[in-house]
Design a protein around this motif. Structure first.
Motif, PDB file in Angstrom:
ATOM      1  N   SER A  39       0.834  -1.195   0.000  1.00  0.00           N
ATOM      2  CA  SER A  39       0.000   0.000   0.000  1.00  0.00           C
ATOM      3  C   SER A  39       0.872   1.249   0.000  1.00  0.00           C
ATOM      4  O   SER A  39       0.627   2.195  -0.761  1.00  0.00           O
ATOM      5  N   ARG A  47      -8.112  -0.921   2.130  1.00  0.00           N
ATOM      6  CA  ARG A  47      -9.535  -0.720   2.437  1.00  0.00           C
ATOM      7  C   ARG A  47      -9.913  -1.632   3.606  1.00  0.00           C
ATOM      8  O   ARG A  47      -9.895  -2.854   3.500  1.00  0.00           O
ATOM      9  N   LYS A  49     -12.550  -2.975   6.269  1.00  0.00           N
ATOM     10  CA  LYS A  49     -13.996  -3.116   6.434  1.00  0.00           C
ATOM     11  C   LYS A  49     -14.380  -3.387   7.878  1.00  0.00           C
ATOM     12  O   LYS A  49     -13.785  -4.242   8.540  1.00  0.00           O
ATOM     13  N   HIS A  78      -4.998   4.865   5.774  1.00  0.00           N
ATOM     14  CA  HIS A  78      -5.805   3.875   5.074  1.00  0.00           C
ATOM     15  C   HIS A  78      -7.290   4.247   5.126  1.00  0.00           C
ATOM     16  O   HIS A  78      -7.690   5.159   5.851  1.00  0.00           O
ATOM     17  N   THR A  79      -8.064   3.531   4.325  1.00  0.00           N
ATOM     18  CA  THR A  79      -9.479   3.877   4.187  1.00  0.00           C
ATOM     19  C   THR A  79     -10.354   2.962   5.035  1.00  0.00           C
ATOM     20  O   THR A  79     -10.325   1.744   4.876  1.00  0.00           O
ATOM     21  N   VAL A  81     -13.898   1.579   5.838  1.00  0.00           N
ATOM     22  CA  VAL A  81     -15.217   1.453   5.219  1.00  0.00           C
ATOM     23  C   VAL A  81     -16.181   0.941   6.284  1.00  0.00           C
ATOM     24  O   VAL A  81     -16.094  -0.206   6.732  1.00  0.00           O
ATOM     25  N   GLU A 130     -15.540   5.946   4.786  1.00  0.00           N
ATOM     26  CA  GLU A 130     -16.544   5.677   3.759  1.00  0.00           C
ATOM     27  C   GLU A 130     -17.699   4.988   4.460  1.00  0.00           C
ATOM     28  O   GLU A 130     -17.487   3.967   5.125  1.00  0.00           O
ATOM     29  N   ALA A 194     -12.947  -5.038  -0.063  1.00  0.00           N
ATOM     30  CA  ALA A 194     -12.181  -4.924   1.182  1.00  0.00           C
ATOM     31  C   ALA A 194     -10.840  -5.646   1.084  1.00  0.00           C
ATOM     32  O   ALA A 194     -10.732  -6.689   0.436  1.00  0.00           O
TER      33      ALA A 194
END
Lengths: 410, 410
Positions: A39, A47, A49, A78-79, A81, A130, A194
């Protein structure tokens, strides 16, 4: 020939820190380190989750275990969700309780999700996350889509899920539609692409199924999973849950209650709470482990209670809660600032306790008295038929460790 | 108070005739008689469902068992609903074979259904039947509809289905989507509002589930089911099926083959075939049973073979087939009208059999010779290296009981 991938020390360390106290599957710390490194190299955030069950919006400290992990991922860029299980909530969940959960309306789901986020924002930045609702992709699915999804899992495989196996063995009914709950949850991982899914250890089957379904739908590097331990309530026996409110520390508890409840945990839980419920570094944690061997555990526990209370209520309230605790519990004294109760006629002690709201019923009042939990001016009340005189001689009534009132006659 | 319903003798008799050789569930003959009587009184025809599997469009006599029943309902003015399992065929079926059936395209389904109807029309009036395709209501179903449907059945209940139970016990995989096949089939009964569903005894679970699902969806008098026995092939051992073509009597077999194959069934099957494959009345059937005890079974079997062959090929061809049979098999003679084969050079017997298409391979030719199944001018050939001379001395070659050719040298 496959390219040899060398994992940098830096990312192994990151992975170890993020996963403190957690189980990483299937590839362990190295798999996470590789994801972190790739990453970083590709500048493509991971991503992460987290599925949220919108049927139970009241958060307690147990929920913050996973939220702390999300926060760490978020701090590394990082994202996150956050997946609202709208479709699944509207179906009902075959939970470990071996009972079908009642279905919620769309409105209830949205209302609950809102409450959930408000509480979550005490730990992480929900505005950067998100937020998605699986009703968006699950509700429009038609027969062929659902059959394709279901064709990837066998009955035998599904029956390895703990609660299904248990119920089947006990002859308790499992409706066919319940098999769809884990399938839908797994498909969510496909829909949101994810890279890692977080969940409690009771979610082991479901989150691992997400990895499998992603692979079936062609994702080259399907998600890994991070399983977080369930944290015990203040009794140290059963998992923290609203079902046992007396052992549950809610995020909406007052600073004083939070501090006091944290001080009531058994010493054996101190390190686990530090590890999973605070942001202290691994080095600090090691230091605390060392100190615990030589110092009075009560002092370490006070540090824990203060750290957590400060996080949710700020420095000032945490200090105040700590002072109160010292005064009341340790010095057997009376807090500085207690409410007062004015009355004119003499009152039976049981009626008074009920009227003050210190107990929920006369029965509870009697039990509290019998247990020695009621004091007037620091003298235990032993007789439930005691009448509190109206002559000003009784000054402070105490119920339990932390409930006080100043009696004012006139 | 419930009104007392008196079933008239007439409808009991009707019900008995229609259900000859079949099993009626759950209420037996009386339940059917009540449906027939109520239908007559209300002038509302009974809706009779037959699900057709469009993956196997080649019909044989085994299929006519259920068609005969439909015909009887049709003759009484009831409505036949022929259900093409378009949705289910496009999914694949967890059949008794313990294997997932390959999915068909929409075009294949339609083509197969057409072929199916053409063959069915040999028995009943397909133009009067309602023809429906379950893809019309199953394909548009969405998550919530399907979960509602699935919630009516438990895993334990589904596992009572013979093939599922067997496969589960044997550790063979059952995909979750396979559970949907019986559920969808059951829902079809809701969609078409069936009053009775017909099926083979191997469909017991599925058709009974249809009744249950109808009840769950609120139908006051859910469908009853009529289970038809599976008929054995000409060997009398396994059920008639294309898998064993030598024991299977296809509706497209020639009159001669149909007659000949029927004559090869064991005597023990005569009554079952009469009962389920012909339109003879119950009285005639009793008469035949009586005659079978005193007459030569061969003569009764000839009546059976003639009756069935006449139905599918007409009187003339049936008579001709019967005469042929008498001539060839009973009188060990040669049929009147046989094809001829012209050749110039001497030929090895094995090569000749292959060239004539009497056998599929040299190996089969050798086995046929070894078994005494090849004759030249009524003399058994014993040596596979025999050369058939080119001098006109060999006149008629016979392979098996019914394959003949006139050898013409020149």
């Amino acid at each position: 020939m496959e390219e040899k991938f060398i994992i940098k020390e830096e990312f192994i360390k990151q992975a170890q820190e993020i996963s403190r106290g957690a189980e990483l599957l299937p590839g362990g710390v190295n798999e996470l380190a590789i994801k972190l490194q790739k990453s970083a190299e590709s500048k493509k955030p991971i991503r992460v989750k987290l599925g949220m069950d919108p049927t139970r919006p009241d958060l307690h400290l147990g929920h913050t275990v996973v939220m702390k992990k999300l926060k760490k991922f978020q701090e590394l860029g990082h994202t996150i969700v956050l997946l609202v299980g709208g479709a699944t909530a509207m179906v009902g969940d075959p939970s470990g309780k071996s009972e079908t959960r009642p279905a919620l309306s769309k409105e209830q789901v949205e209302e609950n999700a809102k409450t959930y986020f408000e509480q979550m924002s005490k730990v992480l930045d929900t505005s950067k996350a998100e937020v998605v609702n699986n009703a968006d992709w699950l509700h429009p699915m038609q027969l062929t889509d659902l059959l394709k999804l279901a064709s990837n899992v066998t009955v035998a495989q599904m029956m390895t899920r703990d609660d299904f196996a248990k119920r089947y063995a006990e002859g308790k009914p499992i409706s066919i539609h319940e098999f769809f709950y884990p399938l839908m949850q797994a498909y969510d991982s496909v829909a949101i692409d994810a890279d890692i899914e977080l969940g409690g250890t009771d979610q082991r089957f479901n989150v691992l199924l997400g990895r499998e379904i992603q692979a079936a739908y062609g994702k080259p590097n399907p998600q890994m999973v991070m399983l977080l331990p369930l944290i015990e309530g203040t009794d140290g026996l059963v998992k923290m849950s609203k079902t046992y409110p007396e052992h549950c520390i809610s995020l909406t508890d007052s600073a004083k209650d939070m501090y006091g409840k944290l001080m009531s945990i058994p010493d054996t839980l101190i390190i686990k709470y530090f590890s999973l419920l605070t942001d202290i570094s691994d080095d600090e944690l090691k230091d605390i482990e060392a100190r615990l061997k030589v110092e009075n555990p009560r002092d370490i526990k006070m540090k824990l209670a203060f750290t957590i209370t400060r996080e949710y209520h700020g420095e000032q309230d945490a200090v105040s809660a700590q002072n109160d605790f010292i005064n009341v519990v340790q010095n057997k004294g009376i807090p500085d600032d207690i409410p007062s109760f004015k009355y004119t006629d003499a009152l039976n002690i049981v009626d008074l306790l009920v009227e003050l709201g210190f107990v929920a019923s006369k029965g509870e009042a009697k039990r509290l008295i019998a247990g020695g939990g009621v004091k007037i001016d620091n003298v235990k009340v032993t007789d439930p038929s005691l009448v509190v005189p109206a002559d000003g001689s009784a000054k402070v009534l105490q119920a339990g460790k932390r409930k006080f009132v100043e009696l004012i006659n006139g």
